[in-house]
Design an enzyme around this catalytic site. Structure first.
Site, mmCIF file in Angstrom:
data_model
loop_
_atom_site.group_PDB
_atom_site.id
_atom_site.type_symbol
_atom_site.label_atom_id
_atom_site.label_comp_id
_atom_site.label_asym_id
_atom_site.label_seq_id
_atom_site.Cartn_x
_atom_site.Cartn_y
_atom_site.Cartn_z
ATOM 1 N N LYS A 215 0.826 -1.213 0.000
ATOM 2 C CA LYS A 215 0.000 0.000 0.000
ATOM 3 C C LYS A 215 0.861 1.263 0.000
ATOM 4 O O LYS A 215 2.040 1.221 0.321
ATOM 5 C CB LYS A 215 -0.987 -0.035 1.167
ATOM 6 C CG LYS A 215 -2.067 -1.087 0.880
ATOM 7 C CD LYS A 215 -3.302 -0.960 1.692
ATOM 8 C CE LYS A 215 -4.334 -1.955 1.122
ATOM 9 N NZ LYS A 215 -5.260 -2.446 2.116
ATOM 10 N N ARG B 267 -3.125 -10.244 4.561
ATOM 11 C CA ARG B 267 -3.484 -10.343 3.140
ATOM 12 C C ARG B 267 -2.325 -9.757 2.354
ATOM 13 O O ARG B 267 -2.053 -8.566 2.458
ATOM 14 C CB ARG B 267 -4.784 -9.564 2.921
ATOM 15 C CG ARG B 267 -5.303 -9.551 1.498
ATOM 16 C CD ARG B 267 -6.582 -8.718 1.418
ATOM 17 N NE ARG B 267 -7.085 -8.679 0.057
ATOM 18 C CZ ARG B 267 -6.638 -7.855 -0.879
ATOM 19 N NH1 ARG B 267 -5.672 -6.993 -0.613
ATOM 20 N NH2 ARG B 267 -7.141 -7.878 -2.102
#
Ligand code: PMM
Length: 277
Positions: A216, A252
């Site tokens: 991210k 994840r």
């Protein structure tokens, strides 16, 4: 019926985005055969389950219809389920969630926590799937405008608890719910680090927690400008190891191999005595 019982070791969820525009791997797995092969490779790399998604939620991404979403993911889900691979579906559409459970998925991963589609919670209740409930404030087209908090951890906690109440009153059993603070969703870089540093305040809700930090933007802030996406896998793997130490239920990640190696190190060193404790 599956329950999200605390795992003996942290679970690794491998990401399989069957989309042309996902922010880090978009376009590479749009072809079904390539997606199925990639899912199998993630399992060979050590993934405990695979999260299959057909709609990008990258900042600014436009919505697609659920028919297109299902065209992208259902053949992939059927093939991986036939291999006996444990699967989740990353969707905000209740009809896609239902079709995916019928195709072999046992976790509904809704980044909106049931807020985008009013029918989602009842589909989770009716199908008996596990429900991965994320903190969410709005669609990707304008989510960055909602990144305003007094105290990000307290606010995210309160909003998760409120949505937990909504989902439970639609009939989803508490034992089948996993929480996720939704890193990157309506959060500025500093908010994400603050949440990671104070995860115990979310764990105190008493439900398993899954974290999606992989690749991210806030992870990219550790690197020099223009660093390639793959460089984010090293800090992601370090985060995975630290989260395993913190008793998190699952992570994840895109690069499953990097995370499984980091977790191997974490397991070997977790019995070490610590100074000052
Ligand atoms: N992040 C993305 C997509 N799905 N699901 C959960 N439960 N948690 C997340 O943090 C999350 C998610 C966006 O990342 P991607 O585009 O790389 O899949």
């Amino acid at each position: 019926m599956p329950e999200a019982a605390p795992a003996e070791r942290m679970l690794v969820m491998g990401i399989l985005n069957v989309t042309p525009n996902s922010f880090s791997d978009g376009g590479r797995y749009l072809d079904h055969a390539a997606a199925i092969e990639h899912g199998r490779r993630l399992v060979a790399d050590g993934a405990d389950l695979i999260d299959v998604g057909g709609e990008s939620t990258r900042p600014g991404a436009e919505r697609i219809g659920s028919a297109e979403e299902q065209r992208r993911i259902l053949p992939v889900i059927r093939a991986l389920a036939a291999d006996g691979i444990r699967l989740s579906v990353d969707t905000m559409n209740a009809d896609t969630a239902r079709a995916s459970v019928e195709a072999g998925v046992d976790i509904i991963n809704d980044v909106s926590g049931g807020r985008a589609d009013p029918l989602m919670a009842s589909v989770a209740a009716e199908t008996g799937a596990l429900f991965l409930l994320s903190h969410w404030r709005g669609h990707s087209t304008d989510m960055d405008a909602h990144a305003n908090y007094d105290d990000v951890v307290r606010d995210v906690r309160a909003e998760l608890v409120a949505q937990l109440g909504v989902v439970e009153s639609a009939g989803v059993a508490r034992e089948r719910i996993i929480l996720d603070p939704g890193l990157g969703f309506a959060k500025a870089s500093g908010h994400n680090w603050e949440i990671l540093a104070r995860l115990d305040e979310l764990q105190s809700i008493g439900l398993p927690v899954l974290i999606g930090a992989s690749r991210k933007r806030f992870v990219g802030t550790l690197l020099e400008d223009g660093a390639p996406m793959a460089d984010r896998d090293l800090p992601t793997a370090v985060i995975s190891a630290l989260l395993a130490d913190a008793g998190i239920w699952g992570v994840r990640v895109h690069n499953v191999r990097a995370t499984t190696i980091a977790l191997d190190v974490q397991r070997r060193l977790s019995g070490l005595p610590r100074a000052g404790r």
